[in-house]
Design an enzyme around this catalytic site. Structure first.
Site, PDB file in Angstrom:
ATOM      1  N   ARG A 162     -17.136 -11.329  -1.181  1.00 60.55           N
ATOM      2  CA  ARG A 162     -16.384 -10.812  -0.045  1.00 60.55           C
ATOM      3  C   ARG A 162     -16.325  -9.294  -0.170  1.00 60.55           C
ATOM      4  O   ARG A 162     -16.159  -8.768  -1.266  1.00 60.55           O
ATOM      5  CB  ARG A 162     -14.982 -11.411  -0.034  1.00 60.55           C
ATOM      6  N   ASP A 206       0.829  -1.207   0.000  1.00 57.90           N
ATOM      7  CA  ASP A 206       0.000   0.000   0.000  1.00 57.90           C
ATOM      8  C   ASP A 206       0.866   1.261   0.000  1.00 57.90           C
ATOM      9  O   ASP A 206       1.907   1.317   0.643  1.00 57.90           O
ATOM     10  CB  ASP A 206      -0.918   0.021   1.227  1.00 57.90           C
TER      11      ASP A 206
HETATM   12  C1  LIG Z   1      -4.894   6.272  -1.397  1.00 53.51           C
HETATM   13  C2  LIG Z   1      -4.860   5.324  -2.314  1.00 53.51           C
HETATM   14  C3  LIG Z   1      -4.236   3.978  -2.135  1.00 53.51           C
HETATM   15  C4  LIG Z   1      -4.642   3.247  -3.399  1.00 53.51           C
HETATM   16  C5  LIG Z   1      -4.621   4.344  -4.390  1.00 53.51           C
HETATM   17  C6  LIG Z   1      -5.399   5.460  -3.691  1.00 53.51           C
HETATM   18  C7  LIG Z   1      -6.884   5.098  -3.693  1.00 53.51           C
HETATM   19  C8  LIG Z   1      -7.131   3.615  -3.936  1.00 53.51           C
HETATM   20  C9  LIG Z   1      -6.093   2.699  -3.274  1.00 53.51           C
HETATM   21  C10 LIG Z   1      -6.036   1.302  -3.893  1.00 53.51           C
HETATM   22  C11 LIG Z   1      -7.099   0.322  -3.344  1.00 53.51           C
HETATM   23  C12 LIG Z   1      -6.924  -1.058  -4.018  1.00 53.51           C
HETATM   24  C13 LIG Z   1      -5.459  -1.519  -4.031  1.00 53.51           C
HETATM   25  C14 LIG Z   1      -4.548  -0.360  -4.521  1.00 53.51           C
HETATM   26  C15 LIG Z   1      -3.136  -0.871  -4.719  1.00 53.51           C
HETATM   27  C16 LIG Z   1      -5.176   0.266  -5.741  1.00 53.51           C
HETATM   28  O1  LIG Z   1      -5.016  -0.092  -6.888  1.00 53.51           O
HETATM   29  O2  LIG Z   1      -6.029   1.286  -5.322  1.00 53.51           O
HETATM   30  C17 LIG Z   1      -4.647   0.798  -3.550  1.00 53.51           C
HETATM   31  C18 LIG Z   1      -3.781   2.029  -3.792  1.00 53.51           C
HETATM   32  C19 LIG Z   1      -2.398   2.010  -3.163  1.00 53.51           C
HETATM   33  O3  LIG Z   1      -2.205   1.637  -2.008  1.00 53.51           O
HETATM   34  O4  LIG Z   1      -1.467   2.387  -3.885  1.00 53.51           O
HETATM   35  O1  LIG Z   2      -9.803  -6.701   0.444  1.00 49.61           O
HETATM   36  C1  LIG Z   2      -8.802  -6.837   1.134  1.00 49.61           C
HETATM   37  O2  LIG Z   2      -8.746  -7.610   2.071  1.00 49.61           O
HETATM   38  C2  LIG Z   2      -7.541  -6.062   0.808  1.00 49.61           C
HETATM   39  C3  LIG Z   2      -7.789  -4.765   0.094  1.00 49.61           C
HETATM   40  C4  LIG Z   2      -6.516  -4.056  -0.214  1.00 49.61           C
HETATM   41  O3  LIG Z   2      -5.440  -4.615  -0.156  1.00 49.61           O
HETATM   42  C5  LIG Z   2      -6.550  -2.631  -0.592  1.00 49.61           C
HETATM   43  O4  LIG Z   2      -7.654  -2.066  -0.740  1.00 49.61           O
HETATM   44  O5  LIG Z   2      -5.452  -2.065  -0.745  1.00 49.61           O
HETATM   45 FE   LIG Z   3      -3.807  -3.176  -0.169  1.00 55.31          FE
END
Ligand SMILES: C=C1C[C@]23C[C@H]1CC[C@H]2[C@@]12CCC[C@@](C)(C(=O)O1)[C@H]2[C@@H]3C(=O)O
Ligand SMILES: O=C(O)CCC(=O)C(=O)O
Ligand SMILES: [Fe+2]
Length: 359
Positions: free
Chosen positions: A303, A234
């Protein structure tokens, strides 16, 4: 002032397809969503004779914060993830939020498309941002909320009274999450023996960068060939996650632990999952693990999860903490970057982002 959504709109997604699959209408996994078997790369973690994982993710009781501090520090070092119980968020609020999320994703596909994230946008309904880095699509649909964006989108999804309920619950959830995130961050710094004054963190608590990501992983006709969310770390300081409580055999959220392998984060009633993000990994000079995680899907069960991403203000400079580096006689492993700059590097390079800022 620069906001988190601005930091993300600088980096539009370049994809042919930005609309999630209409999962209700498919009876088989289309080729676009078929992944090669991912267990080939890593062995699964050990289970004992009762099928329990021999090394489960730590569960930490927050009712005694002093006792929790050490455990949190240790969990961040060895796992980069832990679950917290007695965290002070009323379970009724979490359940209400989960049912609003269910209500959102249960809307017909054409209705959800009214809140579709704009091609250059940061918020709304759509596929995961990391999608362009993979050749296959994920068995997932998401809804991203930043600042007050929930209200605008909810307006287009539901008539008056129904959107008000969604907005009220989500707003309350975000408020409570920010209090918990602040508390956890303070405990994490305490575990490192770093005081807030040393780091001039006053601005953090006033203007943190936060986002709430609602995730749905629909039931899948052939879960062994699909992937809910591809392995990623993340882009946050910490992330606080609620996952719906259905225990998915060998599935759901899994974290990677060096030496152990992929370990499922088994839902514990009332617990929230906390994980270290890239920014905390940098601040701790690599001591805390920005944990790699992924999500598997199930044949019969949908889920749901809600992830709250908490980071310093976008203009804040993140660098290995001076005191930490000095006291351990180490050299800083990373150069300093603003939160905004790191988001930009990560948007271009995903899992190589940390190595790009390595000294
Ligand atoms: C504040 C955030 C953190 C983001 C981007 C932005 C909004 C959405 C988040 C997510 C959520 C899903 C996994 C991830 C890997 C994605 O593709 O979108 C996350 C990403 C990150 O942790 O980089
Ligand atoms: O759905 C989950 O348990 C993980 C989601 C996640 O990794 C994310 O939103 O960055
Ligand atoms: Fe994540």
């Amino acid at each position: 002032m620069s906001t988190l959504s601005e930091a993300y709109t600088d980096h539009p997604l370049h994809l042919h397809q930005i609309i999630p699959l209409d999962f209700d209408s498919v009876r088989a996994v289309p080729e676009s969503h078929v992944w090669p078997n991912s267990d080939d790369d890593f062995p699964p973690a050990d289970v004992d004779d009762h099928g329990q994982f021999t090394t489960p993710v730590p569960v930490i009781d927050l009712s005694d914060p002093d006792a929790a501090t050490k455990l949190i520090g240790h969990a961040c070092e060895t796992w980069g993830v832990f679950q917290v119980i007695n965290h002070g968020i009323p379970s009724s609020l979490v359940q209400e939020a989960e049912s609003e999320v269910r209500r959102l994703f249960s809307l017909p596909a054409r209705q959800k498309l009214k809140a579709l994230r704009a091609p250059g946008g940061a918020t709304g309904y759509g596929i995961a941002r990391i999608t362009p880095f993979f050749s296959k699509y994920m068995w997932h649909e998401g809804f991203t909320i930043m600042n007050n964006s929930a209200i605008d989108h909810a307006n287009t999804l539901w008539p008056n009274d129904e959107h008000a309920r969604f907005c009220d619950v989500i707003e309350d959830y975000q408020k409570k999450m920010s209090i918990l995130a602040e508390q956890l961050t303070k405990l994490i710094f305490k575990s490192l023996d770093i005081s807030e004054e040393e780091e001039e963190m006053d601005q953090w608590w006033v203007d943190p960068s936060t986002a709430l990501q609602l995730n749905s992983y629909p039931s899948c006709p052939d879960p062994s060939r699909a992937l809910g969310l591809a392995p990623h770390t993340d882009t946050s300081l910490i992330t606080i996650l609620h996952q719906s409580s259905t225990i998915i055999n060998g599935g759901g959220l899994q974290v990677f632990n060096d030496g152990v392998g992929w370990v499922p984060v088994v839902p514990v009633s009332g617990a929230l999952v906390v994980n270290v993000g890239d920014l905390l990994h940098i601040l701790s000079n690599g001591r805390f693990i920005s944990v790699l995680h992924r999500v598997f899907v199930n044949q019969n069960l949908q889920r749901l999860s809600m992830a709250y991403f908490y980071s310093p203000p976008t203009g804040f400079r993140v660098a290995p903490l001076t005191k930490l580096v000095n006291s351990s006689g180490q050299v800083p492993r990373y150069r300093s970057v603003t939160v905004r700059e790191f988001i930009s590097i990560k948007a271009k390079s995903l899992d190589k982002a940390l190595s790009f800022i390595e000294n």
